[in-house]
Write a protein that holds these residues in place. Structure first.
Motif, PDB file in Angstrom:
ATOM      1  N   SER A 115      14.161  13.890   5.400  1.00 36.53           N
ATOM      2  CA  SER A 115      13.057  12.995   5.056  1.00 36.53           C
ATOM      3  C   SER A 115      13.412  11.573   5.450  1.00 36.53           C
ATOM      4  CB  SER A 115      12.735  13.068   3.559  1.00 36.53           C
ATOM      5  OG  SER A 115      13.848  12.663   2.785  1.00 36.53           O
ATOM      6  N   THR A 116      12.394  10.815   5.828  1.00 37.29           N
ATOM      7  CA  THR A 116      12.586   9.419   6.203  1.00 37.29           C
ATOM      8  C   THR A 116      11.290   8.658   6.002  1.00 37.29           C
ATOM      9  OG1 THR A 116      13.292   7.927   7.979  1.00 37.29           O
ATOM     10  CG2 THR A 116      12.030   9.847   8.640  1.00 37.29           C
ATOM     11  N   ASN A 117      11.393   7.394   5.602  1.00 36.89           N
ATOM     12  CA  ASN A 117      10.229   6.530   5.428  1.00 36.89           C
ATOM     13  C   ASN A 117       9.940   5.800   6.739  1.00 36.89           C
ATOM     14  OD1 ASN A 117      10.583   7.341   2.835  1.00 36.89           O
ATOM     15  ND2 ASN A 117      10.930   5.308   1.969  1.00 36.89           N
TER      16      ASN A 117
ATOM     17  N   GLU B  54      17.071  15.842  13.855  1.00 37.30           N
ATOM     18  CA  GLU B  54      17.324  14.437  13.513  1.00 37.30           C
ATOM     19  C   GLU B  54      17.263  13.560  14.766  1.00 37.30           C
ATOM     20  OE1 GLU B  54      20.195  14.779   9.557  1.00 37.30           O
ATOM     21  OE2 GLU B  54      21.101  14.618  11.555  1.00 37.30           O
TER      22      GLU B  54
ATOM     23  N   THR C 246      12.389   4.896  12.806  1.00 36.16           N
ATOM     24  CA  THR C 246      13.300   4.994  11.663  1.00 36.16           C
ATOM     25  C   THR C 246      14.738   4.728  12.079  1.00 36.16           C
ATOM     26  OG1 THR C 246      13.951   6.350   9.764  1.00 36.16           O
ATOM     27  CG2 THR C 246      13.777   7.465  11.882  1.00 36.16           C
TER      28      THR C 246
ATOM     29  N   GLY D 208      17.240   5.645   9.644  1.00 34.23           N
ATOM     30  CA  GLY D 208      18.022   6.448   8.709  1.00 34.23           C
ATOM     31  C   GLY D 208      17.253   7.665   8.244  1.00 34.23           C
ATOM     32  N   ILE D 209      17.948   8.785   8.085  1.00 38.14           N
ATOM     33  CA  ILE D 209      17.307  10.040   7.676  1.00 38.14           C
ATOM     34  C   ILE D 209      18.092  10.632   6.507  1.00 38.14           C
ATOM     35  CG2 ILE D 209      16.644  12.375   8.393  1.00 38.14           C
ATOM     36  CD1 ILE D 209      16.574  11.308  11.283  1.00 38.14           C
ATOM     37  N   ARG D 210      17.397  10.979   5.441  1.00 40.40           N
ATOM     38  CA  ARG D 210      18.021  11.634   4.299  1.00 40.40           C
ATOM     39  C   ARG D 210      18.043  13.143   4.530  1.00 40.40           C
ATOM     40  NH1 ARG D 210      14.354   7.924   2.600  1.00 40.40           N
ATOM     41  NH2 ARG D 210      12.748   9.513   2.232  1.00 40.40           N
ATOM     42  N   SER D 211      19.006  13.855   3.949  1.00 45.00           N
ATOM     43  CA  SER D 211      19.042  15.317   4.054  1.00 45.00           C
ATOM     44  C   SER D 211      19.595  15.911   2.771  1.00 45.00           C
ATOM     45  CB  SER D 211      19.900  15.752   5.253  1.00 45.00           C
ATOM     46  OG  SER D 211      21.255  15.414   5.049  1.00 45.00           O
TER      47      SER D 211
END
Length: 434
Positions: free
Chosen positions: A293-295, A348, A357, A359-362
């Motif tokens: 997820s990423t904003n 990614e 973006t 940065g990407i969360r996982s």
């Protein structure tokens, strides 16, 4: 649905997997027929019963008739204080051939991935079996390329390109295809510790190729309190290529089981158990996936739509946008993606290269998934694909539900100038009456 469980708590290798599948009941005669069509016939196979810690197990042995030495099971060579130098070592890792190798030796022991694919294509194996074998070889090639810092097409297979390992991997593919397995559960890979010798020196256990495969494909390793290599690169690649889940159902019946023996003599014996199981009670499966997820607050709608299409094209299981407000009350979107662990890095990179973006969360998430299979039904307008699922009601009783595949229904609607909802109902009725 046929579910295979590989109990690799005490390791896995190519020959162990073949032995376990044969002991499980896979067709040995069919395997012999396929192996007889390999262009290089400088080998013999033998299947026998052996005992490991008073347990009887199946042993699958490939003997080369081309003069190559087998050091893969030579404990003195692998773990002895001093190395002897046989003419050919299966434990040599892929590397550019040296001028010291003569042409015959080079041809026999060093093969590129394309060379191996050509050998496989000349056999009588089914397309599914060939694809399984190619997938296993590709996984090993990717790991060895990373270990040696070369491109995948520059990898010279030695250990896994040797004829006996080609026989092992092709045999696994043929037997999996024969068992018609569509789900494979591997809970963990038992691995020892210490060091092992290869032609180029001493390597730590797990060897680099196994480490890279485990990293790339999200394999879980479990340490065995015993010195020795229990997971070979071939074994790790087999798991990476076949595994669909690593969680057993809460309740299940064992329909059949087999036991394959390893050939190395450790303090703890290598045994691979293969079982065919049937879930009871809750018939839903479970698997582990990665949620990314990423904003994003400064990409255009067209860019976001293009990114979504590209994610699906490269293996995303699900992808979606959620509207949000971020700092300073900026309107933005959360891009969320579900994927298999081995697809994480690729997806990614797609997000990074196609959006703004930084940065990407996982995180790991578990899914409860319905059993499903594909069905092709006939309609007056052509064949259509339907997904068939077993759906539980609130009492836990399962019922069959049919989901026409949108792409095939859309294609037929366009070809015959029909409305989509009416054709959708037609396909669903055809499936229910099939």
């Amino acid at each position: 649905m046929t579910t295979l469980v590989l109990g690799a708590q005490t390791g896995i290798s190519g020959d162990m997997t073949v032995a376990a599948l044969l002991d499980l009941g896979a067709d040995f005669e069919k395997l012999q027929q396929v192996l007889a069509t390999l262009p290089d016939q400088q080998f013999q196979i033998a299947v026998s019963r052996v005992k490991k810690n008073a347990l009887t197990a199946c042993d699958f042995k490939v003997t080369l008739t081309n003069g190559a030495a087998d050091t893969d099971h030579d404990m003195n060579y692998l773990f002895g204080e001093k190395a002897h130098h046989p003419k050919t070592s299966r434990h040599e890792h892929p590397e550019a051939s040296t001028a010291a190798h003569d042409h015959e030796h080079h041809h026999r022991d060093h093969r590129h991935l394309d060379d191996i694919f050509r050998l496989l294509d000349q056999t009588s194996a089914t397309d599914r079996a060939k694809n399984i074998a190619k997938k296993i070889f590709t996984i090993v090639a990717e790991a060895e390329a990373k270990a040696h810092g070369v491109a995948i097409d520059e990898v010279h297979f030695h250990e896994v390109g040797a004829l006996d390992s080609i026989v092992d991997i092709l045999s696994v593919a043929v037997l999996i295809d024969d068992l018609n397995v569509d789900q494979v559960i591997v809970t963990a890979l038992g691995e020892g510790y210490g060091e092992i010798r290869c032609q180029h020196g001493i390597l730590p256990i797990p060897v680099p190729a196994v480490s890279h495969i485990a990293e790339a494909h999200g394999l879980t390793l479990s340490r065995i309190d015993c010195k020795g290599e229990f997971v070979t690169p071939t074994g790790a690649a087999i798991v990476a290529a076949l595994k669909t889940a690593e969680q057993l159902p809460q309740r299940y019946k064992i329909l059949k089981s087999g036991l394959g023996a390893g050939k190395r003599n450790y303090d703890r014996p290598s045994l691979l158990r293969a079982s065919l199981i049937q879930a009871t009670g809750d018939q839903c499966g479970q698997d582990k996936v990665i949620e990314l997820s990423t904003n994003i607050d400064d990409s255009t709608a067209e860019t976001l739509g293009f990114t979504l299409e590209k994610l699906y094209a490269h293996g995303a299981l699900e992808a979606w946008f959620t509207p949000i407000y971020t700092k300073k009350c900026r309107p933005a979107y959360i891009l969320s993606v579900l994927c298999k662990p081995d697809q994480q890095e690729k997806l990614e990179n797609i997000i990074f290269s196609n959006t703004t973006t930084i940065g990407i969360r996982s995180r790991e998430v578990f899914r409860r998934i319905l059993k499903r299979h594909q069905l092709t039904v006939q309609t007056p307008y052509g064949d259509a694909e339907v997904k068939v699922c077993e759906v539980p009601d609130q009492e836990g009783v399962f019922h069959t539900r049919f989901y026409p595949e949108y792409e095939t229904v859309k294609r037929l609607a366009k070809e015959h100038n029909l409305d989509l909802p009416g054709l959708y109902r037609l396909v669903q009725n055809a499936a229910e009456n099939a």
